[in-house]
Design a protein around this motif. Sequence first.
Motif, PDB file in Angstrom:
ATOM      1  N   ALA A   1     -12.112   6.682   8.795  1.00  0.00           N
ATOM      2  CA  ALA A   1     -11.110   6.243   8.850  1.00  0.00           C
ATOM      3  C   ALA A   1     -10.928   4.553   8.852  1.00  0.00           C
ATOM      4  N   GLN A   2     -11.829   3.978   9.560  1.00  0.00           N
ATOM      5  CA  GLN A   2     -12.049   2.429   9.435  1.00  0.00           C
ATOM      6  C   GLN A   2     -12.617   1.929   8.098  1.00  0.00           C
TER       7      GLN A   2
ATOM      8  N   MET B   1       0.904  -1.110   0.132  1.00  0.00           N
ATOM      9  CA  MET B   1      -0.216   0.088   0.023  1.00  0.00           C
ATOM     10  C   MET B   1       0.863   1.219  -0.059  1.00  0.00           C
ATOM     11  N   GLY B   2       0.549   2.214  -0.848  1.00  0.00           N
ATOM     12  CA  GLY B   2       1.201   3.488  -0.976  1.00  0.00           C
ATOM     13  C   GLY B   2       0.902   4.180   0.415  1.00  0.00           C
ATOM     14  N   GLN B   3       1.729   5.611   0.485  1.00  0.00           N
ATOM     15  CA  GLN B   3       1.629   6.451   1.469  1.00  0.00           C
ATOM     16  C   GLN B   3       0.342   6.957   1.704  1.00  0.00           C
TER      17      GLN B   3
ATOM     18  N   ASP C   1      -4.898   7.532  19.523  1.00  0.00           N
ATOM     19  CA  ASP C   1      -3.970   7.114  18.501  1.00  0.00           C
ATOM     20  C   ASP C   1      -4.577   5.634  18.273  1.00  0.00           C
ATOM     21  N   GLU C   2      -5.436   5.343  17.065  1.00  0.00           N
ATOM     22  CA  GLU C   2      -5.824   4.089  17.080  1.00  0.00           C
ATOM     23  C   GLU C   2      -5.889   3.840  15.485  1.00  0.00           C
ATOM     24  N   GLY C   3      -4.519   3.261  15.087  1.00  0.00           N
ATOM     25  CA  GLY C   3      -4.331   3.079  13.704  1.00  0.00           C
ATOM     26  C   GLY C   3      -4.258   4.395  12.949  1.00  0.00           C
TER      27      GLY C   3
ATOM     28  N   ASP D   1      -6.592   3.648   3.459  1.00  0.00           N
ATOM     29  CA  ASP D   1      -5.716   4.482   2.725  1.00  0.00           C
ATOM     30  C   ASP D   1      -5.476   6.019   3.125  1.00  0.00           C
ATOM     31  N   VAL D   2      -6.370   6.258   4.085  1.00  0.00           N
ATOM     32  CA  VAL D   2      -6.432   7.757   4.446  1.00  0.00           C
ATOM     33  C   VAL D   2      -6.070   7.749   6.056  1.00  0.00           C
TER      34      VAL D   2
END
Length: 429
Positions: free
Chosen positions: A27-28, A1-3, A65-67, A32-33
């Motif tokens: 986010a979940q 996966m890219g940045q 901070d969760e992933g 990719d974000v």
Amino acid sequence: MGQKLKIALISHTFQINYYARRWQLFAQAHPDVDVTLITPSVVKWYPKKDYSYGNSKTTTGKEVDEGNFHVRLVKPIFKRSFLSWNIKSVLKEIKPDVFYHVGFHTQISLVQIGMIMRHHFPKSKLILHSMRGPNFDLKVDKSPCSVKEWIMRRVMYVYYSAIWCYVKKHYKAVFCHYPDAVECFRKEGYEGPIYMQTQVGVNSEWFHPDEAARKEIREKYNLGDAFVFGSASRFSEEKGVDDILEALPKDGNWKYLMMGAGSKKEEQRLKDKIRRKGIEDKVIMTGFVDWYEITKYWNAIDCGIHVPRTTAHWVETFSLSSIQPQATKKPVIGNTSGSVPYQIGFENMIVPEGDIKALSEKISWVLANQEEAQKIGEEMYKRTLNSFSVNHLNEMFYDTLVEDVMQGAFDPSKADMTKYTPKKGEIYA
């Protein structure tokens, strides 16, 4: 996966899970974000509206901070302001590709954040959401006033105009609630992309049809087999509660759950009105109902009513009291004030603003045609899920972010949340 695409958002509402949850789900759903919510370390909620919202309260934020989901706190310079002492260091830590300012389009924090982002991250995109309506048009109130007020009005006009000039130049996209807001932005010279994508919406985790909740509330208030109307708002004339009481019939097997609260003076005025009309046994003033508990009340009713009155200084720009009952499959009677027709979406459930006779006739029609009204409620439910649900909004925002904002493009099909079908398809087919 890219940045990962890094997006930072700021709002005082992110202190509360009720509002932050949308972006946690976002986010979940999109690994990719990378999402960071920025919020003041301390927020005092409703300091001037204790009577409307139960009580004023102060909340203290917590960093998370969760992933790919984070919450960061900033130290506010002023109360009720996004201006902060340490926003620069927070932004330098996040290094966002997109900054999303959620509030109003004339907040000075737009300038502070814009200057920091342009200096340290010149390739990033600045976007904003404004809860505006025509009452936020840049104009000077010319009604009679004192000399001090006359001067202050003109000073504030210059102040807000300067902020708006900065926003027009540097913020690449604007998000808002409903068509009138789009017209206002265009009238004031914004030439960039404008999207009608609300920030609040309804979360189906909480707002959905629930028979157990319906039974609980109906038993609590001894509603029996009565047909129940419901509304939720602060108790003031601009919210339309007076109109509802005037329009309700005197007879029949019906009840009215009047959710909300007001000042002692307002509450007494409304109680007197109820008594004079002779419907004390039909109107139930529930008092303040909190954010989560209210979903039970919407399930308990059979038809919602939301008929606000536009004033010189206030207009409804996006009311949860219009869409929350729809999320529980209830029909809603609305009027032509502000965003209400856009939110309800069914012309046959809209009456002219301030027209008590038309509202009374619509209430009587619902009582006489309950099965047909229920079918309308089911159609409203489908539309609400595919227009205002958090899942729909998140997918639409992701498509807008990746395909439009980051590419410097504008796809008109994404301009209206009630008409766009996200790439993942509709929520309710």
